[in-house]
Design a protein around this motif. Structure first.
Motif, mmCIF file in Angstrom:
data_model
loop_
_atom_site.group_PDB
_atom_site.id
_atom_site.type_symbol
_atom_site.label_atom_id
_atom_site.label_comp_id
_atom_site.label_asym_id
_atom_site.label_seq_id
_atom_site.Cartn_x
_atom_site.Cartn_y
_atom_site.Cartn_z
ATOM 1 N N ARG A 118 0.803 -1.233 0.000
ATOM 2 C CA ARG A 118 0.000 0.000 0.000
ATOM 3 C C ARG A 118 0.834 1.281 0.000
ATOM 4 N N ASN A 119 0.277 2.299 -0.676
ATOM 5 C CA ASN A 119 0.918 3.626 -0.675
ATOM 6 C C ASN A 119 0.228 4.565 0.313
ATOM 7 N N TYR A 120 -0.742 4.051 1.044
ATOM 8 C CA TYR A 120 -1.621 4.931 1.823
ATOM 9 C C TYR A 120 -2.222 4.165 2.993
ATOM 10 N N LEU B 149 1.715 -1.309 4.576
ATOM 11 C CA LEU B 149 2.374 -0.160 3.946
ATOM 12 C C LEU B 149 3.673 -0.578 3.279
ATOM 13 N N THR C 74 -2.464 9.965 8.870
ATOM 14 C CA THR C 74 -2.451 9.359 7.533
ATOM 15 C C THR C 74 -1.053 9.453 6.939
ATOM 16 N N ARG D 283 0.889 8.870 3.372
ATOM 17 C CA ARG D 283 0.623 8.686 1.948
ATOM 18 C C ARG D 283 1.920 8.914 1.183
ATOM 19 N N THR E 60 6.698 11.629 0.645
ATOM 20 C CA THR E 60 5.630 11.248 1.578
ATOM 21 C C THR E 60 4.903 12.468 2.127
ATOM 22 N N ASP F 30 2.945 11.292 -8.379
ATOM 23 C CA ASP F 30 3.264 9.874 -8.508
ATOM 24 C C ASP F 30 3.249 9.475 -9.987
ATOM 25 N N ALA G 195 -3.830 15.940 -0.796
ATOM 26 C CA ALA G 195 -4.121 15.165 0.425
ATOM 27 C C ALA G 195 -5.550 14.629 0.422
ATOM 28 N N VAL H 29 -4.540 2.455 -4.238
ATOM 29 C CA VAL H 29 -3.578 2.248 -3.147
ATOM 30 C C VAL H 29 -2.461 1.245 -3.454
#
Ligand SMILES: C[S@@+](CC[C@H](N)C(=O)[O-])C[C@H]1O[C@@H](n2cnc3c(N)ncnc32)[C@H](O)[C@@H]1O
Length: 453
Positions: A124-126, A156, A187, A189, A212, A265, A276, A282
């Motif tokens: 996951r990126n988030y 993550l 959070t 991300r 990040t 990204d 945000a 994800v």
């Protein structure tokens, strides 16, 4: 009282299914093919929920959970070997398409899982971590407000997990006993598209810093003393942090931020700005697969106008736009619409019109203005498409609709509506595993216009 049952199926929602005295029994943690001893903990008309006490005859697919602390807070299927998870996901999609979607002959392809060289963890990126009132930081337990305190996160990406661990320690030190009164969630991300793909994998040892964003939500009514200073200190806590946002700060602040409020990204060589508040897929490795499958299903032609409904930051729009005449992207979240417009510049594209508003409202306007839509892609949230959006799609009658879904039950419901009256025909559905270790299922379904229009 304990009872022994045979488990025969897996339900969407994650539970194994058995039968006892004519009633359906849902058993979290079970696997079809197993004989188990359970205790009924909740009875409803026609079905009951039971707690697994003992596995009398384990299924061959049973494996030792890698992160047992995540079982009750999201990773409900980590006791099932990964290849079996994929098989069950395709089975569930098919069952729902037959039962709810009224598609007795539904063609469902085998689920595309994570590449064989990539462990199905740390993808996951988030992640949003809840802060409990006693200061614990982690994921909420299923069906509860309690928080499972987590020192590390197996979902993550390793670089983001490191950031999480450092931030967690910092917040505990900074707030001490008042942490639970001050913060509601944290959070993390990250932009990991460039460092996680099917070629490089996501080897946990290759931990590189990645761009990040940190987003903290203050607890409503809390009075944080110097949020600016906290944001500044968090900026330097780990390499790669490009921005820290503290939301809902009480008193005179509101939103405080240091550094950037967005990430950039990469997916399949295209760049995306992600604020945000904007949605972004994800699992970067599987996002590429999802895009490729959707493009292959739709086959956009040079002269065609394409609708990208629920377009987010323009993920699908960007790829569609390079193969068609024009993309109309519709998204209700203002920050995502701004990101999609910024993305046009990042990718040198000028044939995307990004409209802000709900799809149900904007499709009606487009229809009223006699705009043409040749093909459509929709990718709604879990609730599925609004009935008015489905109605407008049927009326505007694009030659094909690619439905990207993160909930197969609402996918099936909407397919039943689109196919009612013989207007559309389901060609096939392709599950893509975006969420290994969980029961969640992403699918790409293709519908084509049927009959005369
Ligand atoms: C599952 S996300 C898909 C986003 C995008 N297709 C992607 O893959 O990144 C669903 C998106 O629909 C947006 N949304 C939710 N309800 C909407 C509505 N009624 N009309 C238009 N967009 C909506 C959300 O803000 C979110 O960005």
């Amino acid at each position: 009282m304990s009872i022994d049952v045979e488990l025969t199926d897996l339900a969407y929602g994650g539970d194994a299914v058995g039968r006892y005295e004519g009633r359906v029994l849902f058993v979290p943690g079970g696997i079809p093919g197993e004989r188990v001893r359970v205790e009924i903990v909740e009875e409803r008309r026609g079905h009951a929920r039971a707690e697994l006490l003992e596995i009398l005859r384990p299924a061959p697919e049973r494996v030792e959970p890698a992160y047992p602390q995540l079982t009750d807070s999201g990773c409900q299927w980590q006791h099932i070997a990964y290849p079996a998870q994929l098989t069950w996901k395709a089975h569930i999609v098919r069952q729902l398409l037959v039962r709810i979607g009224k598609q007795p002959d539904a063609l469902v392809h085998p689920t595309i899982g994570m590449p064989a060289n990539v462990p199905p963890w740390h993808y996951r990126n988030y992640a949003v971590f809840t802060v409990g009132t006693a200061g614990e930081i982690g994921f909420k337990l299923t069906d509860s407000h309690d928080v499972q305190d987590l020192e590390e996160c197996g979902l993550l990406h390793p670089a983001l997990d490191q950031v999480y661990q450092l931030v967690r320690r910092k917040l505990i030190d900074y707030f001490g006993d008042t942490l639970g009164q001050m913060l509601q969630s944290v959070t993390i991300r990250g932009a990991i598209g460039a460092v996680s793909n099917s070629a490089t994998g996501i080897a946990p040892n290759a931990v590189k810093a990645v761009p990040t964003l940190l987003i903290l939500n203050a607890r409503p009514g809390s009075m944080m003393e110097n949020p600016h200073q906290l944001a500044q200190e968090l900026m330097t806590i780990a390499p790669g942090i490009v921005g820290v946002i503290i939301e809902r700060v009480g008193g005179r602040y509101g939103r405080v931020f240091v550094g950037q409020e967005f990430l950039t990204d990469v997916v399949l060589g295209r760049r995306f700005r992600i604020s945000a508040d904007s949605f972004f897929q994800v699992n970067p490795i599987q996002t590429s697969v999802l895009v490729e499958r959707a493009m292959a299903a739709l086959e956009p032609q040079r002269h065609e106008v394409v609708l990208d409904g629920y377009s987010g930051v323009g993920l699908f729009s960007t790829f569609l736009a390079s193969q068609c005449a024009r993309v109309i992207a519709v998204e209700s979240q203002p920050s995502a619409v701004m990101d999609a417009r910024a993305g046009c510049a990042l990718n040198n594209q000028n044939n995307i019109t990004a409209l802000e508003g709900t799809l149900e409202r904007i499709l009606n306007q487009l229809h009223y203005r006699r705009e043409r839509i040749d093909i459509a892609l929709v990718d709604p949230p879990r609730a599925g498409c609004h009935p008015k959006a489905l109605q407008a799609l049927q009326t505007m009658a694009p030659r094909a609709i690619c439905y990207v879904s993160c909930d197969p039950s609402t996918l099936a419901r909407d397919i039943a509506t689109l196919c009612s009256g013989g207007r559309y025909r389901l060609v096939s559905a392709q599950p893509v595993d975006m969420f290994p270790q969980t029961y969640h299922i992403e699918s790409v379904a293709l519908l084509v216009r049927a009959g005369k229009w």
